[in-house]
Structures are given as structure tokens and as C-alpha cells.
Design a protein around this motif. Structure first.
Motif, mmCIF file in Angstrom:
data_model
loop_
_atom_site.group_PDB
_atom_site.id
_atom_site.type_symbol
_atom_site.label_atom_id
_atom_site.label_comp_id
_atom_site.label_asym_id
_atom_site.label_seq_id
_atom_site.Cartn_x
_atom_site.Cartn_y
_atom_site.Cartn_z
ATOM 1 N N GLN A 1 0.822 -1.204 0.000
ATOM 2 C CA GLN A 1 0.000 0.000 0.000
ATOM 3 C C GLN A 1 0.860 1.259 0.000
ATOM 4 O O GLN A 1 0.514 2.256 -0.652
ATOM 5 N N ALA A 2 1.998 1.219 0.700
ATOM 6 C CA ALA A 2 2.908 2.361 0.689
ATOM 7 C C ALA A 2 3.495 2.568 -0.708
ATOM 8 O O ALA A 2 3.652 3.704 -1.167
ATOM 9 N N LEU A 3 3.804 1.460 -1.385
ATOM 10 C CA LEU A 3 4.305 1.550 -2.753
ATOM 11 C C LEU A 3 3.270 2.155 -3.686
ATOM 12 O O LEU A 3 3.572 3.055 -4.497
ATOM 13 N N LEU A 4 2.025 1.676 -3.586
ATOM 14 C CA LEU A 4 0.960 2.217 -4.416
ATOM 15 C C LEU A 4 0.769 3.711 -4.153
ATOM 16 O O LEU A 4 0.590 4.499 -5.089
ATOM 17 N N GLY A 5 0.820 4.112 -2.881
ATOM 18 C CA GLY A 5 0.666 5.516 -2.541
ATOM 19 C C GLY A 5 1.774 6.365 -3.140
ATOM 20 O O GLY A 5 1.520 7.462 -3.658
ATOM 21 N N ALA A 6 3.024 5.861 -3.095
ATOM 22 C CA ALA A 6 4.147 6.607 -3.662
ATOM 23 C C ALA A 6 4.005 6.742 -5.172
ATOM 24 O O ALA A 6 4.292 7.804 -5.744
ATOM 25 N N CYS A 7 3.537 5.680 -5.826
ATOM 26 C CA CYS A 7 3.365 5.723 -7.290
ATOM 27 C C CYS A 7 2.210 6.642 -7.689
ATOM 28 O O CYS A 7 2.251 7.273 -8.749
#
Length: 453
Positions: free
Chosen positions: A99-105
Motif C-alpha cells: 500500500q505504501a508503494l501504491l501511494g508513492a506511485c
């Protein structure tokens, strides 16, 4: 052309350190780099020039206090302990990492995500559709873990066996590993993946790099088992110390060397000139991670070699020099950190517990090894040392003094070990490490740009 890249690492120092070299190398090439990891490493990330992205609290922990962070861990040994670590330390944080990766992208699109092999958020990214996600590059900071008909399952520390008998053995061990030993962990991995993405985990959890778009393996092919079924997406780029700042275990710049005294203006220990006095230099270290208990290897090496005509040079990997305690034999010299580039040029044998980066840094200098390590990736590294002919594997995590001394004498007396180390060292020197990874990032970034046009 500048690429937007997200570098990811679990919040463990042994995982973060090589990825810091990756981040620094990409920043040096002019790329926009964000680094997603634990808050404890914010300062180190900032020094690379990358932008720090904190993992959410449910995916963050203090790796120096794992038993406190994960109650119940301390009492578990063997397969139960391994399953606990994989499930709780690496698999459970996967959803929050994802979820943190998706948020950063979403905040700023990335051309590529570069993740070390135990950052499960990147594996979960691969569970979803290819369209709309960045290119995922697995960074091989541990020996290549891909299942193969030509190798035993990763983690067992078993060397390849040629022929039909070897393949039958490998197939049986792989089935046992997947269905029995780690069957419950795979079931849990699928639950995490369904909860996060609505799909099953993309592969057997230990084999997820196979699903990545590319695998940048931080070694040379000469130090890896040959596989007739090696996927085309594997790139042997060389160690991270190639093309970047040295980060080998126990290493540091000359200004970081320390001991009971120093040569003024150099940062070198006062005894440094003794390295050129004629006695073979045996360097002993447990690195900077698995060095809490010097009874594993450092003290046995000191005791075993006390009467030998060698100079035993010990690095405590950042711990105080007095942490060894007691009187030391006359042939022992000790420092908290030592400059590896200078030291290894003078070293006849390295005695180590088998950290991936440190072993390859020794091989880069053509230094043969005596290895004794069974934790983390070390069983696989030590097995490759023996298989490649570059040293002797004691096949233990707690060495006996006489075993260390016998192995050192054997390596000193048999030139084949130095010859094999020299051969692999030449291959490492010809590799480009982080620079070759940067080439790969630029290539996939350009391909992405062309598709968007």
C-alpha cells in the motif's frame, strides 16, 4: 533521460546497506530516487541524495531488537524459527509495504521499482496486472534463490549434484520444501496476497523474483551455480561495491579505522606496518550484523591460531575493541573498523561468517577464505565458497578452534584456493555493479517513455 525510481528495503541493516549503494549510484547518474524503508535509516538514505519515504508503522520495526519486536521469536529454533521469521518479519508487513508503494506511485509515477528479495510489497505488486504498474527489478543482495532442476532448494546450503541423480534429488527436496516445510507459510502468503490484491501470491514465496521483470544479481556468474533453466531476465551485474562506494562488512574508509592507537594523520592503527613484516596475515571478522557473539568465530580463530606463525588481524565490525575482553595472544591485532581496500591487499586468508558482500569483496582482491556461517543467507554463501574452490566451508555457525586453525593452514598451504579466488576476482573487477544496474534502469525507463508516446 532522468528516470523516477523507487528503491525498497525491509528495515534490516543487512538489507538496507546494499540498497543504499544502489540509491547512491542512481542519484549519481542523475535520476530521481525515492527510498522506502524504516525510519531508523532516514539519515543514511539522506546521505545518498535520495528522498526518504517512511514505511508505515505496521511494516516498520527496530532490527537491532527483533526478539522484542516479535514476541515468541526467541524461543524458536530450526525450521520453526525460520518459518516464524519469514511469516512475521517479512510476509506480514507485505500488505502495508504494498500500500505504501501504491501511494508513492500515485503521488508521483515511477518508471521502476527496485526491491531486495525479502521486500514482499514488491512481490505483491507482481500479483496484480502488468498494465499500470512500474517495471519491477529484483535486486539480488543474497545468492540467487530461484528454484532450478539443477540446484537444491535455496536455504539448505547444499551444493549441486550432477546428472540424473542430482535432478531427482533436487525435485524431491523442492517438493518437500514447498509442500511440507514451508507449506503453511505459502498458505499464509496467499492469504496476505488475496487481502492486498485479490489474487494469490504470484509464485512459491521464496521464488517470487522469477515473476519480476528483471533480476539484477549482485555477483558474477562465476560465483553462482550454473542452471540450464536460468531465466532470461537474470542479469549478473557484479557486486554493489563495483561502481559505487565500498560497503563490505567490517569495512570503512581509512579515516574510520580505529584501535588502541593510530598512526597520526592516517587514521590507521599504530600496528599497521606489521602487516608488511613477513608473516601471513589472517583477517578475522563476523561482519557488522551477526557479531553479537564473538564465540561463534572470532574467539575460536584467535584461540586456534595463537601458536601459529601468522598475524591475526581482527575487526569487531563497529563494536568496541574491548568487547573481546581478556588478554589476547601476541600474534593478534584488533580494530573496530579497518580499511578493506588496503587490508585485503595484504591478507593471505579471510576467516568470516559468510556475508554476501564481504565475501565478494575478498574475492575481488583474490583472497581465499575460511567460512563458518549458517544464519540468514550465509549457509548459501558458504556453500558457494566451497563449490567454487575459493575456500573451505566449516559448515557450522559456531566453529571449533582446532577446525579453524586446520582450515587456515590448509588454505595457506594449497595454492589452488588463491588461484580460484583470483579467477573470480578478475571477473568481479571486470563487472560494473551498480553502474550496470543503472544502465538497465535507463533502458526500461526509455522503453516506458516510448510506449507512452
Amino acid at each position: 533521460m532522468m528516470a523516477s525510481v523507487i528503491v525498497c528495503s525491509s528495515p534490516l541493516i543487512g538489507h538496507v546497506t546494499p540498497m543504499l549503494a544502489v540509491a547512491a549510484g542512481l542519484v549519481g547518474r542523475g535520476h530521481d530516487v525515492r527510498f522506502l524503508t524504516g525510519r531508523r535509516f532516514e539519515a543514511q538514505v539522506a546521505r545518498t541524495g535520495a528522498t526518504f519515504l517512511p514505511l508505515p508503522p505496521e511494516a516498520d520495526f527496530d532490527d537491532s531488537r527483533l526478539d522484542e519486536a516479535f514476541p515468541g521469536r526467541a524461543s524458536l529454533k530450526g525450521p520453526k524459527g525460520i518459518r516464524f521469521d519469514i511469516q512475521e518479519i517479512f510476509m506480514r508487513p507485505g500488505k502495508a509495504q504494498y500500500q505504501a508503494l501504491l501511494g508513492a506511485c500515485t503521488e508521483r509515477p515511477a518508471a521502476a521499482v527496485l526491491a531486495e528479495s525479502l521486500f514482499m510489497g514488491a512481490a505483491l505488486l507482481l500479483a496484480g496486472p502488468r498494465s499500470g504498474r512500474p517495471v519491477v527489478i529484483n535486486c539480488g543482495i543474497v545468492p540467487l534463490s530461484l528454484a532450478s532442476r539443477d540446484t537444491a532448494p535455496y536455504g539448505l546450503g547444499i551444493a549441486p549434484m550432477p546428472g540424473t541423480a542430482g535432478r531427482m534429488r533436487n525435485r524431491a527436496l523442492q517438493a518437500l520444501t514447498e509442500k511440507v516445510v514451508f507449506g503453511p507459510v505459502q498458505k499464509y502468503a496467499n492469504q496476505v496476497a488475496y487481502d492486498a490484491t485479490g489474487s494469490a501470491f504470484p509464485t512459491f514465496f521464496m521464488d517470487w523474483p522469477r515473476a519480476a521483470d528483471h533480476i539484477a544479481q549482485f555477483t558474477v556468474a562465476d560465483f553462482e551455480y550454473p542452471r540450464s533453466d536460468l531465466p532470461e531476465n537474470v542479469h549478473f551485474v557484479g557486486p554493489v561495491s563495483q561502481g559505487g562506494r565500498v560497503t563490505a562488512a567490517g569495512a570503512g574508509s581509512p579515516g574510520e579505522a580505529s584501535g588502541t592507537g593510530q598512526i597520526p594523520g592516517t587514521g590507521l592503527p599504530a600496528w599497521w606496518d606489521e602487516l608488511d613484516a613477513g608473516r601471513p596475515v589472517v583477517h578475522v571478522t563476523q561482519g557488522t550484523v551477526a557479531n553479537r557473539d564473538f564465540d561463534d568465530l572470532v574467539r575460536p580463530a584467535i584461540e586456534g591460531l595463537a601458536q601459529d606463525d601468522v598475524l591475526v588481524v581482527v575487526s569487531t565490525g563497529g563494536r568496541p575493541v574491548d568487547s573481546l575482553g581478556g588478554a589476547l595472544p601476541d600474534n593478534v591485532r584488533i580494530a573496530s573498523y579497518l580499511p578493506y581496500d588496503e587490508l585485503l591487499r595484504k591478507t593471505a586468508v579471510l576467516v568470516t561468517n559468510g556475508g554476501y558482500g564481504g565475501v565478494q569483496f575478498a574475492l575481488r582482491h583474490g583472497v581465499p577464505l575460511v567460512v563458518a556461517g549458517q544464519t540468514e543467507e550465509k549457509a548459501e554463501v558458504c556453500a558457494r565458497v566451497a563449490w567454487s574452490g575459493t575456500g573451505i566451508n566449516l559448515r557450522t555457525n559456531r566453529a571449533a578452534p582446532e577446525a579453524v586453525a586446520k582450515a587456515v593452514r590448509t588454505v595457506l598451504g594449497n595454492g589452488s584456493y588463491r588461484e580460484a579466488s583470483g579467477r573470480i576476482g578478475r571477473a568481479i573487477l571486470a563487472s560494473r555493479g551498480v553502474d550496470e544496474l543503472a544502465d538497465l534502469v535507463e533502458s526500461v525507463s526509455n522503453e516506458s517513455s516510448l510506449k507512452q508516446e
